[in-house]
Write a protein that holds these residues in place. Structure first.
Motif, PDB file in Angstrom:
ATOM      1  N   GLU A 155      24.593 -73.686 -50.477  1.00  0.00           N
ATOM      2  CA  GLU A 155      24.690 -72.696 -51.562  1.00  0.00           C
ATOM      3  C   GLU A 155      24.262 -71.309 -51.091  1.00  0.00           C
ATOM      4  N   GLY A 156      24.721 -70.954 -49.919  1.00  0.00           N
ATOM      5  CA  GLY A 156      24.425 -69.644 -49.350  1.00  0.00           C
ATOM      6  C   GLY A 156      24.815 -69.608 -47.891  1.00  0.00           C
ATOM      7  N   GLY A 157      24.638 -68.448 -47.259  1.00  0.00           N
ATOM      8  CA  GLY A 157      24.929 -68.314 -45.841  1.00  0.00           C
ATOM      9  C   GLY A 157      26.401 -68.226 -45.534  1.00  0.00           C
ATOM     10  N   ALA A 158      26.788 -68.726 -44.359  1.00  0.00           N
ATOM     11  CA  ALA A 158      28.170 -68.656 -43.891  1.00  0.00           C
ATOM     12  C   ALA A 158      28.955 -69.897 -44.312  1.00  0.00           C
ATOM     13  N   ARG A 159      30.244 -69.707 -44.528  1.00  0.00           N
ATOM     14  CA  ARG A 159      31.110 -70.850 -44.836  1.00  0.00           C
ATOM     15  C   ARG A 159      31.273 -71.707 -43.587  1.00  0.00           C
ATOM     16  N   ILE A 160      31.212 -73.026 -43.757  1.00  0.00           N
ATOM     17  CA  ILE A 160      31.501 -73.976 -42.675  1.00  0.00           C
ATOM     18  C   ILE A 160      32.834 -74.621 -43.006  1.00  0.00           C
ATOM     19  N   GLU A 161      33.877 -74.215 -42.301  1.00  0.00           N
ATOM     20  CA  GLU A 161      35.223 -74.717 -42.583  1.00  0.00           C
ATOM     21  C   GLU A 161      35.272 -76.232 -42.404  1.00  0.00           C
ATOM     22  N   GLY A 162      35.980 -76.892 -43.308  1.00  0.00           N
ATOM     23  CA  GLY A 162      36.124 -78.346 -43.234  1.00  0.00           C
ATOM     24  C   GLY A 162      35.159 -79.092 -44.135  1.00  0.00           C
ATOM     25  N   THR A 163      34.143 -78.388 -44.638  1.00  0.00           N
ATOM     26  CA  THR A 163      33.200 -79.036 -45.551  1.00  0.00           C
ATOM     27  C   THR A 163      33.631 -78.801 -47.000  1.00  0.00           C
ATOM     28  N   ILE A 164      33.169 -79.689 -47.867  1.00  0.00           N
ATOM     29  CA  ILE A 164      33.369 -79.518 -49.311  1.00  0.00           C
ATOM     30  C   ILE A 164      32.150 -78.779 -49.844  1.00  0.00           C
ATOM     31  N   GLU A 165      32.358 -77.622 -50.432  1.00  0.00           N
ATOM     32  CA  GLU A 165      31.242 -76.820 -50.928  1.00  0.00           C
ATOM     33  C   GLU A 165      30.903 -77.234 -52.362  1.00  0.00           C
ATOM     34  N   TYR A 203      29.705 -68.268 -47.620  1.00  0.00           N
ATOM     35  CA  TYR A 203      29.800 -69.511 -48.402  1.00  0.00           C
ATOM     36  C   TYR A 203      30.581 -69.209 -49.682  1.00  0.00           C
ATOM     37  N   GLY A 204      31.531 -70.073 -50.014  1.00  0.00           N
ATOM     38  CA  GLY A 204      32.383 -69.832 -51.181  1.00  0.00           C
ATOM     39  C   GLY A 204      33.663 -69.096 -50.844  1.00  0.00           C
ATOM     40  N   GLY A 205      33.735 -68.498 -49.633  1.00  0.00           N
ATOM     41  CA  GLY A 205      34.966 -67.844 -49.196  1.00  0.00           C
ATOM     42  C   GLY A 205      35.154 -66.427 -49.694  1.00  0.00           C
ATOM     43  N   LYS A 206      34.159 -65.871 -50.372  1.00  0.00           N
ATOM     44  CA  LYS A 206      34.287 -64.513 -50.888  1.00  0.00           C
ATOM     45  C   LYS A 206      33.288 -63.600 -50.187  1.00  0.00           C
ATOM     46  N   THR A 248      16.642 -75.110 -41.497  1.00  0.00           N
ATOM     47  CA  THR A 248      15.628 -74.181 -42.011  1.00  0.00           C
ATOM     48  C   THR A 248      16.180 -72.802 -42.326  1.00  0.00           C
ATOM     49  N   GLY A 249      17.412 -72.733 -42.812  1.00  0.00           N
ATOM     50  CA  GLY A 249      17.936 -71.456 -43.263  1.00  0.00           C
ATOM     51  C   GLY A 249      17.191 -70.953 -44.492  1.00  0.00           C
ATOM     52  N   PRO A 250      17.356 -69.660 -44.813  1.00  0.00           N
ATOM     53  CA  PRO A 250      16.633 -69.071 -45.962  1.00  0.00           C
ATOM     54  C   PRO A 250      16.882 -69.786 -47.279  1.00  0.00           C
ATOM     55  N   SER A 251      18.025 -70.449 -47.424  1.00  0.00           N
ATOM     56  CA  SER A 251      18.362 -71.087 -48.703  1.00  0.00           C
ATOM     57  C   SER A 251      17.649 -72.419 -48.918  1.00  0.00           C
ATOM     58  N   LEU A 252      16.955 -72.939 -47.890  1.00  0.00           N
ATOM     59  CA  LEU A 252      16.328 -74.252 -48.027  1.00  0.00           C
ATOM     60  C   LEU A 252      15.325 -74.282 -49.178  1.00  0.00           C
ATOM     61  N   ASP A 253      14.619 -73.182 -49.395  1.00  0.00           N
ATOM     62  CA  ASP A 253      13.542 -73.144 -50.397  1.00  0.00           C
ATOM     63  C   ASP A 253      14.006 -73.651 -51.762  1.00  0.00           C
ATOM     64  N   LYS A 254      15.218 -73.267 -52.166  1.00  0.00           N
ATOM     65  CA  LYS A 254      15.674 -73.620 -53.518  1.00  0.00           C
ATOM     66  C   LYS A 254      16.136 -75.073 -53.630  1.00  0.00           C
TER      67      LYS A 254
END
Length: 419
Positions: A367-377, A330-333, A162-168
């Protein structure tokens, strides 16, 4: 018994320190490989390296590797007296690297200690509720029965948080809901119901009454066939709500010596209890999905400061007042704002992924929030187009134990409780 240094120098300091029989391990962070090459020509460290008395790491060492070290004795036992020493004044020129490394270590230490629990009343509440709920657990299907009926029945799992990005992501999820197994956090259950999205599993890992109230309302449009997967330490009200509306559920004991003594292995021992998303991840992995997709797994605040999806039962700003810290975006930047528990959750998810990449691919489509290392974005729609082809959900319901076995386990629990 453990010391930490930045900079290898000429090696003489460490050769002398390691003569101390009380010093079991010495961890040195050194980024100049050519320096080590030269020193090892001059001083023999073979025995110290072979016995792990001397451990040499680079400052960009993976968080997972540090976490594995810090959860092992004697490193774990002395985390509270951790200090990163400089070999000499010369190494102050690397202060940016040193500060970054020290911050990373401090965060991992904080997380490692949090895993042990931080509130004895909370622990006792969980144990009390487990005792109260244990007959309900025995009278319902076991986790082992779920595995037997549903392993390898679906190729792709989607874990909804239920992070903020779920809506989209909800409209795409609704379109593809019949082509993947949907694992839903308890907090996302009412949101999916609002959009007529039917999850296959709804998970609950916390023990509070406030969390139990997430199941207070039932939804005729989606509830049939859902299995609610709760840790057996959940608040009894959660179970009452499920039973009153005739929703299917299973209870899983939190791993402990007591559970082992009661011979409850069939009812499962996978949950960490630290985060519902991690438990969903472990369940999806154990059911042998080949691809696992995260959505709504921000583990960070949105740009406008909200902590949850706009339709979350307790409001989108439910955790917005907690003290904030930074994490890689997310995205590393760039960086995003998060808090210490979300950071702990993220590290636990990363550690699980790090150990299990052989048999499964993990996608972060938040498509938002913090990067989770080890996942394919990847964007969620792209994941759905590439991974979801057929309606592959052909599930049967897990079965309960026969009466004799139920009675045997109930008596065993009673006997061990009395003891």
């Amino acid at each position: 018994p453990v010391l930490y240094f930045y900079g290898f120098g000429n090696g003489i300091l460490y050769k002398i320190l390691l003569k101390n029989t009380h010093l079991k391990h010495l961890i040195v962070f050194e980024d100049d490989i050519s320096l080590l090459y030269e020193i090892f020509h001059l001083i023999d460290f073979r025995e110290e390296l072979r016995n792990n008395k001397l451990i040499i790491l680079q400052s960009d060492v993976l968080s997972k590797d540090l976490e594995n070290i810090f959860t092992t004795p004697p490193f774990f036992n002395f985390l509270r007296v951790y200090s990163l020493h400089l070999h000499s004044v010369y190494y102050e020129i690397f202060q940016d690297k040193i500060i970054k490394l020290n911050n990373k270590i401090s965060q991992i230490i904080k997380t490692t200690i949090l895993y042990q629990g931080n509130d004895i009343e909370d622990a006792l509440q969980g144990f009390t509720q487990f005792i109260f709920n244990s007959p309900k657990m025995i009278l319902n299907p076991s986790l082992d029965s779920l595995y037997q009926t549903r392993k390898k029945k679906s190729k792709t799992a989607i874990i909804v948080s239920t992070g903020p990005s779920l809506d989209k992501q909800l409209l795409v999820l609704k379109k593809y809901q019949n082509k993947a197994t949907i694992f839903c956090a308890d907090s996302a259950y009412s949101i999916l119901a609002k959009y007529d999205i039917k999850p296959d599993y709804v998970l609950m890992s916390e023990r509070t009454e406030k969390t139990a109230d997430l199941f207070k309302n039932s939804y005729k449009n989606i509830d049939e066939g859902i299995i609610f997967v709760l840790l057996a330490l959940a608040h009894p009200k959660a179970i009452k709500y499920l039973e009153d509306s005739k929703r299917n559920y299973i209870l899983i004991p939190y791993p402990s010596l007591f559970v082992k003594k009661c011979m409850l292995e069939d009812f499962g021992n996978f949950p960490s209890g630290s985060t519902v998303a991690l438990n969903a991840l472990k369940l999806a992995y154990t059911l042998e999905h080949k691809s696992i997709i995260f959505i709504g797994q921000d583990l960070a605040y949105s740009q406008d400061g909200t902590s949850h999806s706009k339709d979350y039962m307790y409001g989108s700003n439910y955790e917005s007042s907690i003290k904030q810290e930074s994490a890689l975006a997310y995205g590393g930047k760039g960086e995003v704002k998060t808090h210490c528990m979300w950071n702990a959750f993220r590290l636990s998810i990363e550690n699980f992924i790090y150990k299990n990449t052989k048999n499964c691919k993990f996608y972060n489509a938040t498509e938002g929030g913090a990067r989770i290392e080890g996942t394919i974005e990847k964007p969620f729609l792209e994941c759905c187009l590439n991974l979801l082809n057929d309606n592959d959900k052909k599930f049967t319901q897990p079965k309960i134990l026969d009466t004799d076995k139920q009675n045997e386990l109930l008596l065993n629990i009673d006997e061990n409780l009395y003891e």
